[in-house]
Design a protein around this motif. Structure first.
Motif, PDB file in Angstrom:
ATOM      1  N   ILE A 125      95.035   6.370 -22.775  1.00  0.00           N
ATOM      2  CA  ILE A 125      95.185   7.805 -22.982  1.00  0.00           C
ATOM      3  C   ILE A 125      95.744   8.408 -21.699  1.00  0.00           C
ATOM      4  O   ILE A 125      95.219   8.155 -20.611  1.00  0.00           O
ATOM      5  N   VAL A 175     104.158   7.486 -22.443  1.00  0.00           N
ATOM      6  CA  VAL A 175     104.047   7.059 -23.841  1.00  0.00           C
ATOM      7  C   VAL A 175     105.377   6.458 -24.303  1.00  0.00           C
ATOM      8  O   VAL A 175     105.404   5.414 -24.976  1.00  0.00           O
ATOM      9  N   HIS A 181      99.540   5.065 -24.678  1.00  0.00           N
ATOM     10  CA  HIS A 181      99.702   5.075 -26.134  1.00  0.00           C
ATOM     11  C   HIS A 181      99.632   6.470 -26.740  1.00  0.00           C
ATOM     12  O   HIS A 181     100.186   6.704 -27.808  1.00  0.00           O
ATOM     13  N   ILE A 182      98.949   7.368 -26.058  1.00  0.00           N
ATOM     14  CA  ILE A 182      98.822   8.719 -26.582  1.00  0.00           C
ATOM     15  C   ILE A 182      98.657   9.694 -25.434  1.00  0.00           C
ATOM     16  O   ILE A 182      98.072   9.376 -24.402  1.00  0.00           O
ATOM     17  N   THR A 184      97.062  13.228 -24.633  1.00  0.00           N
ATOM     18  CA  THR A 184      96.138  14.238 -25.134  1.00  0.00           C
ATOM     19  C   THR A 184      95.111  14.590 -24.074  1.00  0.00           C
ATOM     20  O   THR A 184      94.775  13.752 -23.228  1.00  0.00           O
ATOM     21  N   GLN A 190      89.532  11.127 -28.735  1.00  0.00           N
ATOM     22  CA  GLN A 190      90.374   9.956 -29.000  1.00  0.00           C
ATOM     23  C   GLN A 190      89.635   8.661 -28.693  1.00  0.00           C
ATOM     24  O   GLN A 190      89.747   7.674 -29.431  1.00  0.00           O
TER      25      GLN A 190
END
Length: 261
Positions: A125, A175, A181-182, A184, A190
């Motif tokens: 993340i 990303v 991968h994400i 946020t 998450q």
């Protein structure tokens, strides 16, 4: 004395590994490297652990190598520096080869060896204000020790750019190149989502899936590789987990490893 690394294990089997040198932006020194190596070696062997969450306390995830530690390396011989580098490499390998899924939450500064840590995680993340940088060439060095893990994660093309330019990499670009991968700021939400999905998988199958990726990545599709993959699925089908998974599917029930609440 405050520990440079905090490790806890909750009731669901989540190990939380937290870098704890906030005043140094969680920069590496010999003690932190040794603590991380020991922690992930123990986690790998602990059947109670289902997944790992790797984070950093304070303003940054990990700003690379500690300045004092780097300064002392200038007084070491080439042989001593090689031994030092091998200890860092062993730490990264302990994370990269951990059979449990490793979730990393990147925030603040993630420089040099900190990028290596992120490259060794399975699920990453990137928070909004994160700044990744492969900064070694600006110090007259190269990202040699972390390079096998970083190149495996982002590929040679992106490595050719960022190893040479030492440009900052923001969360969206991280990303895009596969480092994260994400993107946020709802990192806790998450993380819980990923932990919940991991709980549905068989622990041994997840470990074997991680090993499978390492063993087939980058290899040409030859008869030997196809035979290896056939051997792997045959072993899984004959395993206790494989038999239980198939039985649960046929009987329309949850397998024994999945939460039943």
């Amino acid at each position: 004395m405050t520990s440079p690394l905090l490790v806890t294990l909750d009731d669901r089997g989540t190990a939380r590994v937290t870098l704890n040198r906030p005043e140094k932006h969680n920069a590496f020194d010999a003690a932190l490297i040794a603590e991380l190596t020991g922690a992930f070696t123990a986690i790998s062997a602990d059947p109670k652990v289902r997944a790992v969450v790797l984070r950093g306390n304070g303003p940054s995830f990990c700003a690379g190598a500690d300045a004092g530690w780097m300064r002392s390396s200038a007084d070491l011989s080439e042989v001593e520096n090689r031994a030092d580098a091998l200890r860092l490499s062993a730490m990264l390998a302990a994370i990269n080869d951990c059979p449990k899924p490793v979730i990393a939450v990147a925030h603040g500064f993630v420089f040099g060896g900190g990028v290596g840590l992120i490259a060794c995680a399975d699920l990453v993340i990137a928070r909004s204000a994160v700044k990744f940088r492969l900064s070694e060439v600006r110090l007259g060095l190269t990202p040699a020790t972390i390079s096998p893990f970083v190149v495996a994660k982002i590929g040679a093309s992106h490595a050719r750019r960022y190893f040479i330019t030492a440009e900052d990499i923001g969360p969206e670009q991280a990303v895009h190149i596969g480092l994260a991968h994400i993107h946020t700021d709802d990192a806790d939400i998450q993380t819980v989502h990923w932990l919940t999905t991991i709980d549905q998988g068989a622990p041994g199958a997840i470990a074997d899936a991680k090993a499978l990726i390492r063993d087939v990545a980058g290899r040409p599709i030859t008869d030997d590789l196809r035979a290896l993959t056939a051997d792997r699925i045959a072993a899984r089908r004959a395993s206790d987990e494989g038999r239980e998974g198939l039985a649960a599917f046929i009987e329309k029930r949850k397998p024994k490893w999945a939460p039943h609440a």
